[in-house]
Motif scaffolding. Structure first.
Motif, PDB file in Angstrom:
ATOM      1  N   VAL A   1       0.838  -1.198   0.000  1.00  0.00           N
ATOM      2  CA  VAL A   1       0.000   0.000   0.000  1.00  0.00           C
ATOM      3  C   VAL A   1       0.873   1.248   0.000  1.00  0.00           C
ATOM      4  O   VAL A   1       0.570   2.237  -0.690  1.00  0.00           O
ATOM      5  CB  VAL A   1      -0.942  -0.003   1.231  1.00  0.00           C
ATOM      6  N   GLU A   2       1.987   1.219   0.752  1.00  0.00           N
ATOM      7  CA  GLU A   2       2.885   2.378   0.836  1.00  0.00           C
ATOM      8  C   GLU A   2       3.483   2.709  -0.527  1.00  0.00           C
ATOM      9  O   GLU A   2       3.571   3.880  -0.912  1.00  0.00           O
ATOM     10  CB  GLU A   2       4.007   2.103   1.846  1.00  0.00           C
ATOM     11  N   LEU A   3       3.876   1.665  -1.275  1.00  0.00           N
ATOM     12  CA  LEU A   3       4.477   1.909  -2.597  1.00  0.00           C
ATOM     13  C   LEU A   3       3.441   2.480  -3.564  1.00  0.00           C
ATOM     14  O   LEU A   3       3.751   3.400  -4.343  1.00  0.00           O
ATOM     15  CB  LEU A   3       5.055   0.609  -3.153  1.00  0.00           C
ATOM     16  N   ILE A   4       2.222   1.970  -3.502  1.00  0.00           N
ATOM     17  CA  ILE A   4       1.168   2.475  -4.390  1.00  0.00           C
ATOM     18  C   ILE A   4       0.888   3.943  -4.074  1.00  0.00           C
ATOM     19  O   ILE A   4       0.722   4.767  -4.992  1.00  0.00           O
ATOM     20  CB  ILE A   4      -0.113   1.639  -4.248  1.00  0.00           C
ATOM     21  N   ARG A   5       0.824   4.281  -2.781  1.00  0.00           N
ATOM     22  CA  ARG A   5       0.607   5.680  -2.400  1.00  0.00           C
ATOM     23  C   ARG A   5       1.726   6.565  -2.950  1.00  0.00           C
ATOM     24  O   ARG A   5       1.477   7.687  -3.409  1.00  0.00           O
ATOM     25  CB  ARG A   5       0.539   5.802  -0.880  1.00  0.00           C
ATOM     26  N   GLN A   6       2.946   6.075  -2.888  1.00  0.00           N
ATOM     27  CA  GLN A   6       4.094   6.839  -3.401  1.00  0.00           C
ATOM     28  C   GLN A   6       3.962   7.053  -4.896  1.00  0.00           C
ATOM     29  O   GLN A   6       4.175   8.168  -5.403  1.00  0.00           O
ATOM     30  CB  GLN A   6       5.393   6.088  -3.084  1.00  0.00           C
ATOM     31  N   TRP A   7       3.611   5.999  -5.628  1.00  0.00           N
ATOM     32  CA  TRP A   7       3.452   6.126  -7.075  1.00  0.00           C
ATOM     33  C   TRP A   7       2.366   7.135  -7.435  1.00  0.00           C
ATOM     34  O   TRP A   7       2.540   7.961  -8.343  1.00  0.00           O
ATOM     35  CB  TRP A   7       3.091   4.764  -7.676  1.00  0.00           C
ATOM     36  N   ILE A   8       1.251   7.065  -6.714  1.00  0.00           N
ATOM     37  CA  ILE A   8       0.133   7.974  -7.003  1.00  0.00           C
ATOM     38  C   ILE A   8       0.536   9.421  -6.716  1.00  0.00           C
ATOM     39  O   ILE A   8       0.238  10.338  -7.495  1.00  0.00           O
ATOM     40  CB  ILE A   8      -1.111   7.579  -6.177  1.00  0.00           C
ATOM     41  N   ALA A   9       1.207   9.634  -5.581  1.00  0.00           N
ATOM     42  CA  ALA A   9       1.647  10.980  -5.223  1.00  0.00           C
ATOM     43  C   ALA A   9       2.617  11.532  -6.257  1.00  0.00           C
ATOM     44  O   ALA A   9       2.516  12.696  -6.667  1.00  0.00           O
ATOM     45  CB  ALA A   9       2.300  10.969  -3.830  1.00  0.00           C
ATOM     46  N   GLU A  10       3.569  10.706  -6.678  1.00  0.00           N
ATOM     47  CA  GLU A  10       4.554  11.150  -7.674  1.00  0.00           C
ATOM     48  C   GLU A  10       3.897  11.404  -9.018  1.00  0.00           C
ATOM     49  O   GLU A  10       4.237  12.351  -9.730  1.00  0.00           O
ATOM     50  CB  GLU A  10       5.656  10.102  -7.790  1.00  0.00           C
ATOM     51  N   GLY A  11       2.904  10.570  -9.355  1.00  0.00           N
ATOM     52  CA  GLY A  11       2.209  10.753 -10.631  1.00  0.00           C
ATOM     53  C   GLY A  11       1.384  12.020 -10.638  1.00  0.00           C
ATOM     54  O   GLY A  11       1.359  12.759 -11.630  1.00  0.00           O
ATOM     55  N   ALA A  12       0.710  12.301  -9.511  1.00  0.00           N
ATOM     56  CA  ALA A  12      -0.090  13.513  -9.402  1.00  0.00           C
ATOM     57  C   ALA A  12       0.800  14.752  -9.450  1.00  0.00           C
ATOM     58  O   ALA A  12       0.439  15.772 -10.072  1.00  0.00           O
ATOM     59  CB  ALA A  12      -0.884  13.493  -8.092  1.00  0.00           C
ATOM     60  N   ALA A  13       1.972  14.671  -8.827  1.00  0.00           N
ATOM     61  CA  ALA A  13       2.896  15.815  -8.830  1.00  0.00           C
ATOM     62  C   ALA A  13       3.416  16.066 -10.243  1.00  0.00           C
ATOM     63  O   ALA A  13       3.591  17.217 -10.666  1.00  0.00           O
ATOM     64  CB  ALA A  13       4.067  15.525  -7.880  1.00  0.00           C
ATOM     65  N   ALA A  14       3.658  15.003 -10.985  1.00  0.00           N
ATOM     66  CA  ALA A  14       4.181  15.154 -12.343  1.00  0.00           C
ATOM     67  C   ALA A  14       3.153  15.798 -13.257  1.00  0.00           C
ATOM     68  O   ALA A  14       3.482  16.605 -14.134  1.00  0.00           O
ATOM     69  CB  ALA A  14       4.564  13.780 -12.894  1.00  0.00           C
ATOM     70  N   VAL A  15       1.856  15.477 -13.010  1.00  0.00           N
ATOM     71  CA  VAL A  15       0.786  16.081 -13.819  1.00  0.00           C
ATOM     72  C   VAL A  15       0.704  17.584 -13.573  1.00  0.00           C
ATOM     73  O   VAL A  15       0.488  18.379 -14.483  1.00  0.00           O
ATOM     74  CB  VAL A  15      -0.565  15.407 -13.495  1.00  0.00           C
ATOM     75  N   LYS A  16       0.899  17.981 -12.285  1.00  0.00           N
ATOM     76  CA  LYS A  16       0.859  19.402 -11.944  1.00  0.00           C
ATOM     77  C   LYS A  16       2.028  20.138 -12.563  1.00  0.00           C
ATOM     78  O   LYS A  16       1.950  21.275 -12.947  1.00  0.00           O
ATOM     79  CB  LYS A  16       0.885  19.556 -10.417  1.00  0.00           C
TER      80      LYS A  16
END
Length: 232
Positions: free
Chosen positions: A217-232
């Motif tokens: 779950v921790e790795l998935i949260r990290q991926w989502i956070a990094e992906g959202a930051a990249a979109v911004k």
């Protein structure tokens, strides 16, 4: 109408260290602490009276804690819904409890067994309508809106899972193609990251994404956070 379920567990395992263990279809507890075991049997030979008795015993053995008084043992109900008429009386439902032969009075041990014959689907009775719904594949033709709603949810969930599995397969194949050019491991990870972000945007929980991706779950949260930051 008066029954309010407080907890229910599907496929409850009861381990017996001294003999045969069993996996019960559904075990539930109501707000009055009464216990229930509900079994749905496709074959009549899978619902002998001895099995109902054994299931009741397993529930009892797994209810009282060490030191508790026997009088604290709550009422136990074993309910078998069977495809055919197991007890052979031609009735839609059978209620079984212990009585004192000499007096005819209830023994009062708090253990009850019910057999429901689903072959009788008298739509003029509430039980008959429920048995009709048990055999009905189309939610729109069911009498019980609660059961119909659940069937629709399950069908929609299955379609959602099928669609998601196809999407995951497409993303995985894309990752493999990227992997050929940039290194297999890196490519597959990039595909999985894309999948996780896409699923999160669809409102799917992090826990479910992690389960489907077989990652923490921790790795998935990290991926989502990094992906959202990249979109911004």
């Amino acid at each position: 109408p008066y029954l309010q379920i407080e907890e229910s567990i599907i496929q409850k395992d009861y381990n017996n260290m001294q003999g045969r263990s069993a996996c019960l279809d559904c075990v539930a507890r109501d707000t009055k602490k009464k216990r229930y075991n509900l079994e749905v049997q496709q074959r009549n030979d899978g619902a002998p009276p001895e099995r109902a008795r054994y299931h009741g015993g397993l529930m009892d053995m797994n209810t009282l804690r060490e030191g508790q008084d026997f009088k604290e043992l709550p009422e136990g109900n074993v309910i078998f819904i069977t495809r055919g008429d197991v007890l052979g009386g031609g009735l839609p439902i059978y209620h079984i409890d212990r009585k004192v032969n000499e007096t005819g009075q209830d023994f009062g041990d708090g253990q009850y067994i019910l057999y429901v014959n689903s072959a009788i689907r008298d739509e003029g009775t509430e039980l008959g309508r429920l048995m009709h719904d048990f055999h009905c594949k189309d939610a729109d033709n069911m009498y019980s809106e609660i059961l119909a709603r659940r069937v629709r949810q399950l069908k929609e969930s299955k379609k959602e899972v099928d669609d998601m599995c196809k999407e995951m397969d497409d993303i995985y194949k894309e990752g493999q193609r990227i992997g050929e050019a940039r290194g297999e491991a890196r490519g597959e990870e990039r595909g999985m990251r894309k999948m996780a972000l896409s699923m999160a945007e669809e409102g799917i929980s992090v826990e479910r994404i992690a389960s489907m991706a077989k990652e923490s779950v921790e790795l998935i949260r990290q991926w989502i956070a990094e992906g959202a930051a990249a979109v911004k």
